[in-house]
Write an enzyme that holds these catalytic residues in place. Structure first.
Site, PDB file in Angstrom:
ATOM      1  N   CYS A 209       0.840  -1.202   0.000  1.00  0.00           N
ATOM      2  CA  CYS A 209       0.000   0.000   0.000  1.00  0.00           C
ATOM      3  C   CYS A 209       0.874   1.251   0.000  1.00  0.00           C
ATOM      4  O   CYS A 209       1.392   1.654   1.050  1.00  0.00           O
ATOM      5  CB  CYS A 209      -0.916  -0.017   1.223  1.00  0.00           C
ATOM      6  SG  CYS A 209      -1.960   1.443   1.343  1.00  0.00           S
TER       7      CYS A 209
ATOM      8  N   CYS B 268      -0.425   4.139   2.113  1.00  0.00           N
ATOM      9  CA  CYS B 268      -0.266   3.928   3.564  1.00  0.00           C
ATOM     10  C   CYS B 268       1.184   4.140   3.985  1.00  0.00           C
ATOM     11  O   CYS B 268       1.463   4.776   4.995  1.00  0.00           O
ATOM     12  CB  CYS B 268      -0.642   2.503   3.980  1.00  0.00           C
ATOM     13  SG  CYS B 268      -2.157   1.861   3.310  1.00  0.00           S
ATOM     14  N   ASP B 269       2.115   3.591   3.224  1.00  0.00           N
ATOM     15  CA  ASP B 269       3.510   3.488   3.700  1.00  0.00           C
ATOM     16  C   ASP B 269       4.512   4.341   2.930  1.00  0.00           C
ATOM     17  O   ASP B 269       5.688   4.407   3.313  1.00  0.00           O
ATOM     18  CB  ASP B 269       3.969   2.016   3.622  1.00  0.00           C
ATOM     19  CG  ASP B 269       3.111   1.106   4.492  1.00  0.00           C
ATOM     20  OD1 ASP B 269       2.601   1.602   5.516  1.00  0.00           O
ATOM     21  OD2 ASP B 269       2.950  -0.074   4.163  1.00  0.00           O
TER      22      ASP B 269
END
Ligand code: NAP
Length: 303
Positions: free
Chosen positions: A130, A133-134
């Site tokens: 992701c 997300c990261d």
């Protein structure tokens, strides 16, 4: 007999449980593994409104406790099918059968893995599924994205704004994703394309340090990277319900923003539904919508 049976205790299912309980409906949540869904693997959530930083585990635990405190019942059994009895539905698990007036399927989807031996061990230590997300953990670092669909292309574009270098590794020389995104990527000086190649090994020393890439002629090279973003598609977890609800060509439940499926009284919420943005916040939103629609459906049964 429950009012609403929710299959899956990820963010969508847990939010549905909160909304259904607040509407005074009896709720059973069935979960095959443990509560939280895939968000539990995210080390730091930075994109949920009003919560600048929280681990996926802490977030999921809070939502779970909220649903429990409101009176949702939880049973840890895998749902393997649904029978439609007209007015009621029977959810069949590996061990029991449960009857409800409405069912919300919130089983999520799973990232397709590369299938490399140490891939799972390196999640959160260089391997991610992701970018939104990261990605922020890789500012000014070297990263690779593997895949040739829209997710991989959009991930690469997102990462190109953050990282020093972004390798895009694809197993063919033509992308499956949109040409406009490919063109945008080609404008970026820090994006390098590696075509006709697959990742054959992940090298690590506690964290990922480099990846071994093998081209279609068998030539092997090593790329030193700090992060690898795997975007090779997703596998929705709907196979057990395919006989009773309509799925799209990719296997997602064919339900729109109202979470209503072709089967009256059966709703779909979260990542297992046809949608373009699969994020924590949209999963939670689906849970609220699906529960509200389920409550409306139950009222229509007695009207
Ligand atoms: P996808 O379109 O299924 O693409 C998966 C990519 O991964 C393909 O390029 C495929 O290669 C490659 N791949 C599959 N298995 C692999 C393996 N084992 N090793 C290496 N490469 C592998 O998946 P997606 O990109 O996640 O997109 C899913 C759906 O969401 C699509 O319909 C997409 O258009 C849509 N989506 C839309 C948007 C948007 O509208 N903004 C954004 C993201 C996603 P091949 O091409 O060779 O098969």
């Amino acid at each position: 007999m429950y009012d609403i049976i929710i299959i899956g205790a990820g963010p969508a299912g847990l939010t549905a449980a909160i909304y259904a309980r607040r509407a005074s409906k009896s709720v059973l949540v069935l979960e095959a593994l443990s509560y939280g869904g895939q968000i539990i693997n995210t080390p730091d959530i930075e994109n949920y409104p009003a919560v600048p930083h929280v681990s996926g585990f802490v977030f999921a635990t809070k939502v779970y406790e909220q649903a429990q405190e409101l009176g949702a019942e939880f049973v840890y059994e895998k749902a393997v099918g649904i029978r439609d009895n007209g007015g009621t539905k029977t959810v069949v698990t590996t061990e029991n059968e449960y009857e409800g007036k409405a069912v919300i399927i919130a089983t999520g989807s799973e990232n397709r893995k590369l299938g490399l031996p140490n891939e799972a061990d390196l999640v959160g230590r260089g391997v991610s599924y992701c970018a939104t997300c990261d990605g922020a953990f890789y500012r000014k670092k070297v990263v690779a994205v593997v895949g040739g669909g829209n997710t991989a292309l959009e991930d690469a574009l997102y990462l190109a704004d953050l990282a020093e270098t972004v390798y895009v590794i694809h197993r063919r020389d033509a992308f499956r994703g949109d040409e406009s995104t490919v063109s945008a990527l080609k404008q970026r000086d820090n994006v390098k394309f590696v075509y006709n190649s697959t990742i054959t090994k992940l090298n690590a020393d506690k964290r990922l340090t480099s990846i071994e890439v093998t081209d279609k002629d068998g030539g092997v090279s090593t790329l030193e990277v700090n992060g690898l973003f795997v975007a090779v598609g997703r596998i929705p977890e709907n196979q057990n319900f395919a006989e009773i609800i309509k799925l799209d060509d990719a296997g997602y439940v064919a339900a729109g923003e109202d979470c209503i499926t072709n089967a009256p009284g059966i709703f779909a919420a979260g990542d297992n539904r046809t949608k373009s943005v699969r994020q924590l916040v949209t999963a939670a939103a689906d849970g609220a919508v699906a529960a509200t629609e389920a409550v409306r459906y139950i009222s229509s049964l007695t009207a």
